[in-house]
Write an enzyme that holds these catalytic residues in place. Structure first.
Site, PDB file in Angstrom:
ATOM      1  N   CYS A  18       4.698   8.834  -6.494  1.00 58.19           N
ATOM      2  CA  CYS A  18       4.070   8.477  -7.760  1.00 58.19           C
ATOM      3  C   CYS A  18       3.763   6.982  -7.733  1.00 58.19           C
ATOM      4  O   CYS A  18       4.337   6.236  -6.945  1.00 58.19           O
ATOM      5  CB  CYS A  18       5.031   8.756  -8.907  1.00 58.19           C
ATOM      6  SG  CYS A  18       5.567  10.468  -8.945  1.00 58.19           S
ATOM      7  N   GLU A  32      -3.586  14.395  16.413  1.00 62.81           N
ATOM      8  CA  GLU A  32      -4.111  13.545  15.348  1.00 62.81           C
ATOM      9  C   GLU A  32      -5.419  14.119  14.794  1.00 62.81           C
ATOM     10  O   GLU A  32      -5.640  14.152  13.585  1.00 62.81           O
ATOM     11  CB  GLU A  32      -4.290  12.112  15.881  1.00 62.81           C
ATOM     12  CG  GLU A  32      -4.858  11.124  14.895  1.00 62.81           C
ATOM     13  CD  GLU A  32      -4.128  11.047  13.571  1.00 62.81           C
ATOM     14  OE1 GLU A  32      -3.002  11.557  13.457  1.00 62.81           O
ATOM     15  OE2 GLU A  32      -4.712  10.501  12.615  1.00 62.81           O
ATOM     16  N   LYS A  35      -5.912  15.392  10.780  1.00 60.38           N
ATOM     17  CA  LYS A  35      -6.948  14.743   9.978  1.00 60.38           C
ATOM     18  C   LYS A  35      -7.878  15.790   9.372  1.00 60.38           C
ATOM     19  O   LYS A  35      -8.200  15.758   8.202  1.00 60.38           O
ATOM     20  CB  LYS A  35      -7.711  13.765  10.870  1.00 60.38           C
ATOM     21  CG  LYS A  35      -8.223  12.558  10.226  1.00 60.38           C
ATOM     22  CD  LYS A  35      -7.292  11.371  10.296  1.00 60.38           C
ATOM     23  CE  LYS A  35      -5.922  11.655   9.737  1.00 60.38           C
ATOM     24  NZ  LYS A  35      -4.976  10.604   9.960  1.00 60.38           N
ATOM     25  N   HIS A  77      -0.969  30.950  27.500  1.00 61.26           N
ATOM     26  CA  HIS A  77       0.360  31.554  27.382  1.00 61.26           C
ATOM     27  C   HIS A  77       0.538  32.225  26.017  1.00 61.26           C
ATOM     28  O   HIS A  77       1.661  32.326  25.519  1.00 61.26           O
ATOM     29  CB  HIS A  77       1.437  30.500  27.647  1.00 61.26           C
ATOM     30  CG  HIS A  77       1.350  29.957  29.035  1.00 61.26           C
ATOM     31  ND1 HIS A  77       1.727  30.695  30.143  1.00 61.26           N
ATOM     32  CD2 HIS A  77       0.879  28.781  29.516  1.00 61.26           C
ATOM     33  CE1 HIS A  77       1.504  29.976  31.242  1.00 61.26           C
ATOM     34  NE2 HIS A  77       0.986  28.812  30.884  1.00 61.26           N
ATOM     35  N   GLU A 100      -5.968  18.017   6.651  1.00 60.52           N
ATOM     36  CA  GLU A 100      -5.569  17.441   5.372  1.00 60.52           C
ATOM     37  C   GLU A 100      -6.741  17.171   4.442  1.00 60.52           C
ATOM     38  O   GLU A 100      -6.589  17.295   3.238  1.00 60.52           O
ATOM     39  CB  GLU A 100      -4.683  16.193   5.545  1.00 60.52           C
ATOM     40  CG  GLU A 100      -5.354  14.963   6.081  1.00 60.52           C
ATOM     41  CD  GLU A 100      -4.402  13.749   6.137  1.00 60.52           C
ATOM     42  OE1 GLU A 100      -4.629  12.893   6.962  1.00 60.52           O
ATOM     43  OE2 GLU A 100      -3.453  13.670   5.328  1.00 60.52           O
ATOM     44  N   TRP A 110       2.768  12.518  -8.887  1.00 59.32           N
ATOM     45  CA  TRP A 110       2.668  13.535  -7.835  1.00 59.32           C
ATOM     46  C   TRP A 110       3.871  14.442  -8.078  1.00 59.32           C
ATOM     47  O   TRP A 110       5.017  14.049  -7.840  1.00 59.32           O
ATOM     48  CB  TRP A 110       2.746  12.889  -6.454  1.00 59.32           C
ATOM     49  CG  TRP A 110       2.508  13.837  -5.337  1.00 59.32           C
ATOM     50  CD1 TRP A 110       1.302  14.250  -4.854  1.00 59.32           C
ATOM     51  CD2 TRP A 110       3.493  14.495  -4.532  1.00 59.32           C
ATOM     52  NE1 TRP A 110       1.482  15.123  -3.810  1.00 59.32           N
ATOM     53  CE2 TRP A 110       2.813  15.295  -3.586  1.00 59.32           C
ATOM     54  CE3 TRP A 110       4.895  14.496  -4.516  1.00 59.32           C
ATOM     55  CZ2 TRP A 110       3.465  16.072  -2.639  1.00 59.32           C
ATOM     56  CZ3 TRP A 110       5.552  15.275  -3.574  1.00 59.32           C
ATOM     57  CH2 TRP A 110       4.830  16.052  -2.652  1.00 59.32           C
ATOM     58  N   LYS A 129      -0.145   9.583  -0.729  1.00 62.61           N
ATOM     59  CA  LYS A 129      -0.241   8.633   0.379  1.00 62.61           C
ATOM     60  C   LYS A 129       1.110   8.372   1.036  1.00 62.61           C
ATOM     61  O   LYS A 129       1.241   8.437   2.238  1.00 62.61           O
ATOM     62  CB  LYS A 129      -0.856   7.333  -0.125  1.00 62.61           C
ATOM     63  CG  LYS A 129      -1.019   6.257   0.938  1.00 62.61           C
ATOM     64  CD  LYS A 129      -2.059   6.642   1.960  1.00 62.61           C
ATOM     65  CE  LYS A 129      -2.231   5.601   3.043  1.00 62.61           C
ATOM     66  NZ  LYS A 129      -2.964   6.156   4.189  1.00 62.61           N
ATOM     67  N   ASN A 133       9.675   6.917 -10.088  1.00 66.76           N
ATOM     68  CA  ASN A 133       9.167   7.385  -8.800  1.00 66.76           C
ATOM     69  C   ASN A 133      10.391   7.718  -7.955  1.00 66.76           C
ATOM     70  O   ASN A 133      11.272   6.873  -7.786  1.00 66.76           O
ATOM     71  CB  ASN A 133       8.335   6.278  -8.125  1.00 66.76           C
ATOM     72  CG  ASN A 133       7.926   6.659  -6.712  1.00 66.76           C
ATOM     73  OD1 ASN A 133       7.847   7.848  -6.377  1.00 66.76           O
ATOM     74  ND2 ASN A 133       7.668   5.671  -5.884  1.00 66.76           N
ATOM     75  N   GLY A 134      10.452   8.951  -7.448  1.00 71.39           N
ATOM     76  CA  GLY A 134      11.601   9.352  -6.635  1.00 71.39           C
ATOM     77  C   GLY A 134      12.106  10.713  -7.071  1.00 71.39           C
ATOM     78  O   GLY A 134      11.400  11.452  -7.767  1.00 71.39           O
ATOM     79  N   ARG A 144      -1.456   7.222  -4.780  1.00 67.32           N
ATOM     80  CA  ARG A 144      -0.054   7.608  -4.589  1.00 67.32           C
ATOM     81  C   ARG A 144       0.275   8.933  -5.272  1.00 67.32           C
ATOM     82  O   ARG A 144       1.327   9.522  -5.025  1.00 67.32           O
ATOM     83  CB  ARG A 144       0.868   6.516  -5.134  1.00 67.32           C
ATOM     84  CG  ARG A 144       0.700   5.181  -4.462  1.00 67.32           C
ATOM     85  CD  ARG A 144       1.606   4.162  -5.095  1.00 67.32           C
ATOM     86  NE  ARG A 144       2.998   4.500  -4.875  1.00 67.32           N
ATOM     87  CZ  ARG A 144       3.720   4.070  -3.856  1.00 67.32           C
ATOM     88  NH1 ARG A 144       3.190   3.264  -2.978  1.00 67.32           N
ATOM     89  NH2 ARG A 144       4.972   4.439  -3.725  1.00 67.32           N
TER      90      ARG A 144
HETATM   91  O1  M6R Z   1       3.432   5.700   5.631  1.00 65.49           O
HETATM   92  P1  M6R Z   1       3.730   6.481   6.873  1.00 65.49           P
HETATM   93  O2  M6R Z   1       2.926   6.016   8.044  1.00 65.49           O
HETATM   94  O3  M6R Z   1       5.193   6.543   7.195  1.00 65.49           O
HETATM   95  O4  M6R Z   1       3.258   7.949   6.547  1.00 65.49           O
HETATM   96  C1  M6R Z   1       3.504   8.993   7.440  1.00 65.49           C
HETATM   97  C2  M6R Z   1       2.674  10.210   7.108  1.00 65.49           C
HETATM   98  O5  M6R Z   1       2.975  10.681   5.827  1.00 65.49           O
HETATM   99  C3  M6R Z   1       1.174   9.905   7.182  1.00 65.49           C
HETATM  100  O6  M6R Z   1       0.815   9.403   8.434  1.00 65.49           O
HETATM  101  C4  M6R Z   1       0.350  11.197   6.914  1.00 65.49           C
HETATM  102  O7  M6R Z   1       0.573  12.113   7.932  1.00 65.49           O
HETATM  103  C5  M6R Z   1      -1.135  10.841   6.778  1.00 65.49           C
HETATM  104  N1  M6R Z   1      -1.605  11.254   5.480  1.00 65.49           N
HETATM  105  C6  M6R Z   1      -2.010  11.523   7.772  1.00 65.49           C
HETATM  106  O8  M6R Z   1      -3.331  11.102   7.655  1.00 65.49           O
END
Ligand code: M6R
Length: 605
Positions: A2, A478, A482, A501, A485, A74, A600, A98-99, A27
């Site tokens: 959040c 990666e 991407k 396999h 998400e 969130w 984020k 937040n938490g 966030r």
């Molecule tokens: O802030 P961080 O780099 O620790 O975050 C880790 C992951 O949550 C972050 O890389 C997430 O996988 C991204 N949204 C991917 O694009």
């Protein structure tokens, strides 16, 4: 998770809160709310959905206020609804959180036995109730008593009905940064909400209470001792936290990669050698190490996979890469000769932080690669190597990833040199190549014209595969996250040789394959793997090195990288993968920067 903000000062607080929430919206964006003091008491406005909806509602009232708190949510406990939206009130207490309060059920039962019932399903309202239960006109004493009962992570901003003009804050785990300026005092989850007012700020130390008034921020520990916080400075400005003419932050951040790479690499090169003396990292850190563990989440973990490849190749020291959320449940084998590297853009990811804490507990040396200055992971690591990507706002990580790669390459070169596995001459040659990466990535940025039409063809795809070997397999992981998400297309990253396999049974003419073949040493093997999927009907998008000899019948689309030494190809291939995800999501009409269900930085476990 959040985003939270509090402001008290001599200007319109409603405006400060709403602008701050807009900046913090990445966030969390399922609902938002503000509470503020008016001449007639506290007022709250909440709205489900984006901050823009809240701003529209807020514009309907002309209340004048100089002090308030705001939250963008969130959801964790309780669905998305106005009643679950923050701020929460109970008795004289109004708070944002937040938490996660882990023992909220227990506390709720205790409160119920006193006849007190919450109106929402949130753990945060329970925290407000606990604080109120201790409140006897002394905010600090009530907060101190309440936090003794709370288990879990929290950052709170709290207002007390009978203390207009004051905001109190405390945190455990979740981030809070603050500053006092001529306009007043401001506190928020993240610097992006403060940058309009100041480039100087401090991180509220954990388990300390901040009392914000117009003129000052007073910080005390739980024994009432006043402390002076360590001030930090950011070297980016408002423009960096805005879209600057781009349709989405993600596209802007893709384009910021050359500069981010330059800022991350250049300060670490002295006389042509990698040098971390300005980061306070002495070579003695590397000298005794006989094993490295990299722990991180998501994209940062994928940067770790590339780092493993580079370190092992150059130093012959074993490296394992752990998903941080699994790390502590595996009872990891660690000793004082182990270096644990954590990688994190935000520096606040709860699982990565927990992995770091466990590593320290078990005696490992710890180095973190972090983007956000003063974040928890940076502060708690023995050593920190800051990446200088500037603020990354889009949920999908782009520039933070390539600078993490740059940091990993620098570490792998220095480490191999200290271990006497590569000569000074070889190290300088590698550094020379690394210094070309900002320019190389700059060139890559123009491949968008080739990729957009390919992405348009992926529009209706339900599932696809990314395949590669070695560095290209790490990149496939990666590429896959991407795409998933932000475009919501299911995809899997597969080691190209492993497909047969089992997984190759999923390949049909409706399942495209994105094949990464940038590495000459495994190129022939990749060609065989591409033929295998091709003969099962797959449409193939191939990413290859400049000199690759590719038979026209092998793929439907070929993207070639400009000439580059193979080990540096990931910097270029990453851009292709980022564009594929971006343009596919745009073609599907999705909100690229704020994909559903995601936030984020993940500050809960
Ligand atoms: O802030 P961080 O780099 O620790 O975050 C880790 C992951 O949550 C972050 O890389 C997430 O996988 C991204 N949204 C991917 O694009």
């Amino acid at each position: 998770m959040c985003g939270i903000i509090g402001f008290t000062g001599n200007i319109n607080a409603k405006e400060v809160l709403l602008q701050g929430l807009k900046a913090l919206e990445y966030r969390g964006y399922d609902s938002a709310g503000i509470s503020f003091f008016t001449e007639t008491g506290l007022k709250t406005i909440k709205a489900v959905g984006k901050v823009a909806g809240l701003a529209e509602k807020a514009a309907m009232s002309d209340d004048c206020t100089k002090c308030g708190i705001g939250h963008t949510r969130w959801a964790t406990h309780g669905g998305v609804s106005e009643v679950n939206c923050h701020p929460h009130h109970f008795g004289k207490v109004t708070l944002i959180h937040n938490g996660i309060i882990e023992n909220y059920k227990e506390l709720q039962e205790e409160l119920a036995s006193e006849g007190k019932e919450p109106v929402s399903q949130t753990d945060s309202e329970i925290a407000a109730m606990v604080i109120d239960s201790y409140y006897k006109a002394d905010p600090v004493s009530a907060i101190k008593k309440a936090v003794k009962k709370l288990r879990g992570a929290y950052a709170f901003c709290i207002m007390f009905e009978d203390h207009p003009g004051s905001i109190y804050a405390i945190r455990n785990g979740s981030p809070l940064v603050a500053t006092n300026t001529g306009a007043g005092s401001i506190i928020a989850s993240d610097m992006v909400a403060l940058i309009k007012y100041s480039k100087d700020y401090f991180v509220l130390p954990e388990h300390h209470i901040a009392h914000l008034t117009e003129g000052s921020i007073n910080i005390t520990d739980l024994d009432h001792n006043e402390i002076e916080p360590d001030m930090l400075h950011v070297n980016w400005d408002m423009a960096a936290a805005r879209k600057g003419g781009y349709e989405y932050f993600m596209l802007k951040e893709i384009h910021e990669q050359p500069e981010a790479l330059r800022n991350t690499i250049s300060p670490r090169i002295k006389d042509g050698m990698p040098d971390f003396s300005e980061d306070g990292i002495d070579d003695s850190l590397f000298a005794d190490i006989n094993r490295i563990i990299i722990a991180a989440c998501g994209t940062a973990m994928h940067a770790g996979l590339i780092g493993k490849n580079m370190i092992e190749k150059l130093s012959r020291v074993p490296v394992s890469v752990d998903i941080a959320s699994e790390f502590r449940y595996q009872d990891p084998v660690i000793d004082e000769k182990t270096l644990v590297i954590t990688i994190s853009q935000s520096g606040e990811t709860a699982d990565t932080l927990a992995a770091l804490r466990l590593a320290k507990e078990r005696g490992a040396k710890t180095l973190s690669i972090v983007n956000v200055k003063g974040s928890s992971i940076a502060r708690e690591s023995d050593y920190v190597l800051y990446t200088h990507a500037g603020p990354e706002i889009a949920v999908a990580s782009t520039k933070a990833y390539t600078v993490q790669l740059a940091a990993m390459y620098l570490v792998s070169f220095r480490f191999a040199y200290i271990k006497e596995k590569i000569s000074g001459k070889k190290t300088k040659e590698l550094i020379k190549e690394l210094e070309k990466m900002p320019g190389f990535v700059e060139k890559m940025l123009s491949c968008d014209k080739a990729i957009e039409p390919i992405s348009n063809k992926l529009l209706k795809t339900e599932s696809l595969f990314f395949i590669g070997r070695g560095l290209d397999y790490a990149l496939s992981c990666e590429g896959s996250i991407k795409l998933k998400e932000i475009s919501y297309i299911h995809s899997e990253a597969y080691a190209a040789g492993e497909l047969k396999h089992g997984t190759i049974s999923l390949i049909t003419d409706n399942v495209p394959v994105i094949a990464l073949a940038t590495q000459e040493d495994v190129f022939a093997k990749m060609i065989s793997n591409i033929r295998e999927v091709r003969s099962r009907g797959a449409k193939v998008i191939m990413i290859a090195g400049a000199d690759a000899q590719v038979d026209a019948s092998l793929c439907d689309h070929l993207i070639t990288l400009p000439p580059v030494n193979d080990v540096f190809a990931p910097f270029g291939a990453a851009i292709v993968l980022q564009y594929i995800a971006y343009y596919t999501a745009v073609a599907r009409g999705l909100n690229v920067d704020q994909p559903r269900n995601l936030a984020k930085s993940v500050t809960v476990e």
